[in-house]
Design an enzyme around this catalytic site. Structure first.
Site, short mmCIF file in Angstrom:
data_model
loop_
_atom_site.label_atom_id
_atom_site.label_comp_id
_atom_site.label_asym_id
_atom_site.label_seq_id
_atom_site.Cartn_x
_atom_site.Cartn_y
_atom_site.Cartn_z
N LYS A 79 0.84 -1.20 0.00
CA LYS A 79 0.00 0.00 0.00
C LYS A 79 0.88 1.25 0.00
O LYS A 79 1.91 1.29 0.66
CB LYS A 79 -0.93 -0.02 1.21
CG LYS A 79 -1.98 1.10 1.21
CD LYS A 79 -2.92 0.95 2.40
CE LYS A 79 -3.95 2.06 2.44
NZ LYS A 79 -4.87 1.94 3.59
N SER A 154 -9.71 2.19 2.82
CA SER A 154 -8.83 2.88 1.91
C SER A 154 -7.85 1.95 1.18
O SER A 154 -7.18 2.37 0.23
CB SER A 154 -8.01 3.92 2.69
OG SER A 154 -7.21 3.29 3.68
N SER A 178 -10.10 -0.35 7.06
CA SER A 178 -9.56 -0.17 5.71
C SER A 178 -8.85 -1.37 5.12
O SER A 178 -8.44 -1.33 3.96
CB SER A 178 -8.61 1.04 5.69
OG SER A 178 -9.33 2.23 5.88
#
Length: 486
Positions: A79, A154, A178
């Protein structure tokens, strides 16, 4: 069978017996990204040249023989809020459009030590603020199950990359859900460890008392492998816990006989899609058939969780993001009139609307005259929510419910309604506030889209969470379902 359908243990065995090379794994990953990412949009930065060079070096090691770790040669995605030395890290924001870190996050260092290969950095909601991956400053991520649907956020890029067969596993970060919510929307496995189990050093902070890094994988066994590699105390993280790390793989026995499960009525009531509720009830019947027991319980302060979370997380974001001022790193406004103008214009031009919204909310909550009424009150509510979980775990081994109240919604459907968007995290936020571990695993579909089952455990009891998740997985085939894109 595609290489991406293999378990990490199967890939490890094929590498060990020379049936497969690391170069083939990397080539397959990069080819898949090239073929599908124009549709999905999971990656922001590729590490193609370095990945191929590392693969060649690891294949040379394989030729010499010797024992290799379980993640040896496995291509992974990271990420884009987890810093990687020399590999651009933007947090999905134009503010960090030119940021090339000079060090690795601890989790990245651990993956390097395990000789995993990073193929690229994954798209995300800007600074991890969002639940649909529509807040990326670059482009939205699309759900591989239906390209007109969101992948969740996210960590939407992290979940979509696994679902689309672009990476063998990925790392995400979870502040209020997330990792778990996008895992549910994309039909993959997402694990949020206990707060403090995995180092946050090198994770660009959103809300420091909530952020936690965890794996997204195709199955529970793979999650155990990755967690084994990244868990552990880190002296560079003041919130890192000094606890013994058990052998998570040994927990995957398939036996849940005698486990006591609580099912919060607050997670199964108003706002939960009937099909989602039905899938969860069907999953509970599977646990019953394996000898576990469940009954309805109450976590009475759940109704206050979303309000408490957004006050606390936004307040911490206001503080953490004050470092982005156009002076030390990141982009800066051109030709400012003075220092104040530099701050104002750099932040105005660099941050997107959702980040600005949360900074403003957090600054207000922390301001003189409002601190006690908002921030302090939210902290008190957080204590009550944690107490709800503590009391439930005095009687029950696990808490189970849906990961998200609905399946993935359409892109653009909720972008103009922040409150509705925030309520999508109603089932995951209380877990984050309490700091306990939870995993989302596929438990069926609703209108052809994946539904996630959330299994919640006691502090630092990831072994029981993984054991229950693996047992369910072994009795069902939901984790083997793949979107048409893959």
């Amino acid at each position: 069978m595609s290489l991406f359908d293999l378990r990490l243990s199967d890939i490890h065995n094929r590498l060990a017996t020379k049936q497969l090379s690391v170069a083939e794994l990397v080539d397959a990953s990069l080819a898949r990204i090239a073929a599908t990412d124009s549709k999905v949009g999971a990656f922001l930065t590729l590490n193609e040249e370095n990945a191929r060079n590392e693969a060649a070096a690891l294949d040379a090691q394989l030729a010499q023989g010797g024992e290799r770790g379980l993640l040896f040669g496995i291509p992974a995605g990271i990420k884009d809020n987890i810093v990687t030395e020399g590999l651009r890290t933007t947090c999905g924001s134009k503010f960090l459009d030119n940021y090339d870190p000079i060090y690795d996050a601890t989790v990245v260092t651990k993956l390097r030590a395990a000789q995993s290969i990073t193929v690229g950095k994954l798209n995300m909601d800007e600074f991890a603020m969002g639940g649909s991956n529509e807040n990326s400053a670059y482009h939205p991520v699309r759900n591989p199950w239906a390209l007109d649907r969101v992948p969740g956020g996210s960590s939407g890029g992290s979940a979509a990359a696994v679902a689309a067969g672009q990476a063998y596993f990925t790392l995400g970060s979870d502040t209020g859900g997330s990792i778990r919510q996008p895992a549910a929307y994309c039909g993959v496995v997402g694990l949020k460890p206990t707060y403090g189990l995995v180092s946050r050093f090198g994770l660009v902070a959103f809300a420091s008392s909530l952020d936690q890094i965890g794996p997204i994988t195709k199955n529970v066994e793979d999650s155990a492998y990755v967690l084994q590699a990244i868990a552990g105390h880190d002296g560079r993280d003041s919130t890192s816990a000094k606890v013994d790390i058990p052998d998570y793989l040994s927990a995957l026995t398939g036996d849940v006989k005698g486990l006591k499960i609580g099912v919060p009525k607050e997670y199964m009531g108003k706002g939960i899609d009937p099909q989602v509720k039905e899938r969860v009830l069907e999953a509970l019947k599977v646990f019953e058939s394996m000898g576990a027991q469940w009954e309805e319980i109450s976590l009475p302060h759940t109704d206050y969780a979303v309000a408490s979370y957004y006050l606390l997380a936004s307040s911490e974001a206001s503080s953490n993001l004050s470092r982005f001022d156009g002076v030390r790193y990141g982009v800066r406004a051109d030709n400012p009139a003075n220092l104040l103008d530099l701050y104002r214009r750099s932040r105005s031009e660099g941050f997107g609307p959702e980040v600005k919204r949360r900074i403003m909310l957090g600054t207000y909550a922390l301001s003189s005259g409002y601190y006690d009424a908002y921030y302090k009150k939210a902290q008190q509510v957080r204590t009550l929510i944690k107490r709800d979980f503590d009391q439930a775990f005095e009687k029950y081994d696990l808490i189970i419910g849906p990961t998200a109240p609905t399946a993935a919604f359409k892109i653009g459907e909720q972008v103009g309604d922040p409150l509705t968007m925030y309520l999508n995290d109603i089932c995951t936020i209380p877990v984050s506030l309490a700091g306990v571990p939870a995993i989302s695993i596929p438990c069926g579909t609703a209108d052809g889209l994946p539904v996630g089952l959330q299994i919640i455990g006691k502090h630092f009891d990831e072994t029981t969470v993984l054991r229950a998740a693996h047992a369910f997985e072994s009795q069902t085939g939901f984790h083997n379902l793949r979107p048409a894109l893959s």
